[in-house]
Design a protein around this motif. Structure first.
Motif, PDB file in Angstrom:
ATOM      1  N   ASP A 146     -54.222 -20.610   9.679  1.00  0.00           N
ATOM      2  CA  ASP A 146     -54.122 -19.078   9.511  1.00  0.00           C
ATOM      3  C   ASP A 146     -54.556 -17.739  10.463  1.00  0.00           C
ATOM      4  N   ASN A 154     -46.502  -9.774  14.386  1.00  0.00           N
ATOM      5  CA  ASN A 154     -46.644  -8.728  13.137  1.00  0.00           C
ATOM      6  C   ASN A 154     -46.149  -9.528  12.029  1.00  0.00           C
ATOM      7  N   LEU A 214     -47.868 -11.839   9.661  1.00  0.00           N
ATOM      8  CA  LEU A 214     -48.627 -11.353   8.780  1.00  0.00           C
ATOM      9  C   LEU A 214     -47.889 -10.265   7.701  1.00  0.00           C
ATOM     10  N   ARG A 215     -47.230  -9.981   8.397  1.00  0.00           N
ATOM     11  CA  ARG A 215     -45.541  -8.790   6.971  1.00  0.00           C
ATOM     12  C   ARG A 215     -45.229 -10.309   5.772  1.00  0.00           C
ATOM     13  N   ARG A 216     -45.013 -11.460   6.695  1.00  0.00           N
ATOM     14  CA  ARG A 216     -44.231 -12.464   5.637  1.00  0.00           C
ATOM     15  C   ARG A 216     -45.976 -12.788   4.517  1.00  0.00           C
ATOM     16  N   ILE A 217     -46.825 -13.122   5.471  1.00  0.00           N
ATOM     17  CA  ILE A 217     -48.426 -13.734   4.408  1.00  0.00           C
ATOM     18  C   ILE A 217     -47.870 -12.933   3.588  1.00  0.00           C
ATOM     19  N   VAL A 218     -48.419 -11.789   3.784  1.00  0.00           N
ATOM     20  CA  VAL A 218     -48.566 -10.550   2.794  1.00  0.00           C
ATOM     21  C   VAL A 218     -47.886 -11.153   1.949  1.00  0.00           C
ATOM     22  N   ARG A 219     -46.399 -10.848   2.007  1.00  0.00           N
ATOM     23  CA  ARG A 219     -45.648 -10.769   1.231  1.00  0.00           C
ATOM     24  C   ARG A 219     -45.217 -12.353   0.168  1.00  0.00           C
ATOM     25  N   THR A 272     -48.485 -14.126  -0.350  1.00  0.00           N
ATOM     26  CA  THR A 272     -49.380 -13.777  -1.005  1.00  0.00           C
ATOM     27  C   THR A 272     -49.017 -13.261  -2.416  1.00  0.00           C
ATOM     28  N   GLN A 273     -48.589 -11.659  -2.355  1.00  0.00           N
ATOM     29  CA  GLN A 273     -48.048 -11.076  -3.225  1.00  0.00           C
ATOM     30  C   GLN A 273     -47.647 -12.073  -4.142  1.00  0.00           C
ATOM     31  N   PRO A 316     -54.098 -15.719  -2.847  1.00  0.00           N
ATOM     32  CA  PRO A 316     -53.907 -15.640  -1.667  1.00  0.00           C
ATOM     33  C   PRO A 316     -54.102 -17.115  -1.108  1.00  0.00           C
TER      34      PRO A 316
END
Length: 102
Positions: free
Chosen positions: A45, A59, A62-67, A69-70, A75
């Motif tokens: 992570d 960044n 991080l954006r790709r990980i957020v997407r 996860t969605q 998580p």
């Protein structure tokens, strides 16, 4: 890894399908999300190390990980081993999304 499933391709497909969920899309965007998530989990992570390995910005990782996860609906760390295994199977076995839905 496939030995864990007793060589049963159907069980492998079921596992990967259930774990990848919407990340199974065959688009280039979904492929980037899967690869980013796979490397991110391998790097414990750690976004900066992931970014270095993928030759991208922290960044962006991080954006790709957020997407991702969605799309997964949870998580990835909650089911770390299952997600990592599914992503590795996806990478090495190359199970296309259409084959997984059979």
């Amino acid at each position: 890894m496939t030995v864990l499933f007793g060589g049963d391709a159907r069980r492998v497909r079921q596992f990967v399908t259930a774990t990848r969920g919407p990340l199974a899309a065959e688009s280039s965007a979904a492929q980037r999300l899967r690869e980013t998530l796979r490397v991110f989990l391998e790097e414990a992570d750690h976004a900066p190390r992931t970014a270095r390995r993928l030759h991208t910005h922290r960044n962006t990782v991080l954006r790709r990980i957020v997407r991702a996860t969605q799309l997964l609906g949870y998580p990835p760390g909650e089911r770390r081993l299952a997600v990592m295994l599914a992503l590795e199977l996806d990478r090495w076995v190359r199970l296309p999304a259409r084959a997984l839905s059979e």
